[in-house]
Motif scaffolding. Structure first.
Motif, PDB file in Angstrom:
ATOM      1  N   GLU A  72       0.648  -0.908  -0.017  1.00 40.14           N
ATOM      2  CA  GLU A  72      -0.222   0.280   0.159  1.00 40.14           C
ATOM      3  C   GLU A  72       0.682   1.181   0.491  1.00 40.14           C
ATOM      4  O   GLU A  72       0.741   2.146  -0.840  1.00 40.14           O
TER       5      GLU A  72
ATOM      6  N   GLU B 130       3.607   1.276  -1.362  1.00 41.61           N
ATOM      7  CA  GLU B 130       4.520   1.912  -2.860  1.00 41.61           C
ATOM      8  C   GLU B 130       3.082   1.919  -3.790  1.00 41.61           C
ATOM      9  O   GLU B 130       3.769   3.503  -4.916  1.00 41.61           O
ATOM     10  N   ILE B 131       2.235   2.249  -3.457  1.00 43.64           N
ATOM     11  CA  ILE B 131       1.132   3.032  -4.415  1.00 43.64           C
ATOM     12  C   ILE B 131       0.193   4.110  -3.914  1.00 43.64           C
ATOM     13  O   ILE B 131      -0.629   4.495  -4.677  1.00 43.64           O
TER      14      ILE B 131
ATOM     15  N   TYR C  59      -0.439   8.251  -3.311  1.00 42.17           N
ATOM     16  CA  TYR C  59       0.096   9.217  -3.797  1.00 42.17           C
ATOM     17  C   TYR C  59       0.744   9.712  -2.493  1.00 42.17           C
ATOM     18  O   TYR C  59       0.858  10.241  -1.279  1.00 42.17           O
TER      19      TYR C  59
END
Length: 194
Positions: A115, A117-118, A120
């Motif tokens: 999470e 890594e992705i 914002y």
């Protein structure tokens, strides 16, 4: 409470969506009560039901996880989540699942590595704001983009990113809140270094 009772109670809800949510809430509570390996009554009267802990599938800091349901008999509200435990039995991560029968699509708390890594980032925010300037500086467009980013990524942003977005969203409210183009560029530069 059986399936017929749940159907009868949920049919009293005002709309089809409310009926479905109430049915999900009541059947989820019923299942939690029937399958609970552990039941805890909290000092304020709320009740928590925990399923049998399931061992972690991979080696690491997590020993296992249990599905938890919290029920407030005073208000009738329910909340469901997964709790992950370390080898000492401490809760190390929570993943919300539903509130009053309504599914919740949320990250883990704290977020997992995947999470993170992705999520914002400040770089993402700066790039999105710079893209709005490609068509020229427009206060209304910048404010709308900031609002859209806030809606889409509100749970992922840091407090400093939050303040920057709120500043930009406010620009559309009144001239006194508007930033000039150089001030916006300075804010974007500041965001990159947060």
């Amino acid at each position: 409470m059986g399936a017929k009772e749940i159907a009868a109670i949920s049919s009293e809800a005002a709309s089809v969506n409310a009926q479905a949510a109430l049915r999900a809430k009541l059947s989820g509570l019923q299942k939690a009560q029937q399958t609970a390996a552990v039941t805890k009554t909290l000092p304020d009267g709320r009740i928590r039901y925990y399923t049998q802990e399931v061992p972690a599938r991979t080696e690491g800091a997590t020993r296992g996880a249990s599905f938890a349901t919290k029920y407030n008999p005073v208000t009738g509200s329910t909340m469901q989540w997964m709790e992950s435990f370390d080898y000492s039995g401490n809760v190390i991560r929570v993943h919300p699942k539903s509130i009053n029968g309504q599914p919740v699509s949320a990250q883990h708390y704290p977020p997992t590595g995947a999470e993170l890594e992705i999520m914002y980032s400040q770089t993402d925010l700066a790039m999105d704001l710079e893209r709005t300037l490609v068509e020229g500086f427009d206060v209304a467009r910048v404010s709308k983009v900031a609002f859209k980013i806030y809606q889409d990524h509100g749970l992922e942003i840091t407090s400093s990113m939050d303040r920057a977005l709120l500043t930009l969203m406010a620009m559309e409210e009144s001239e006194e809140f508007e930033l000039t183009e150089p001030e916006l560029l300075a804010l974007i530069s500041e965001i990159k270094t947060m």
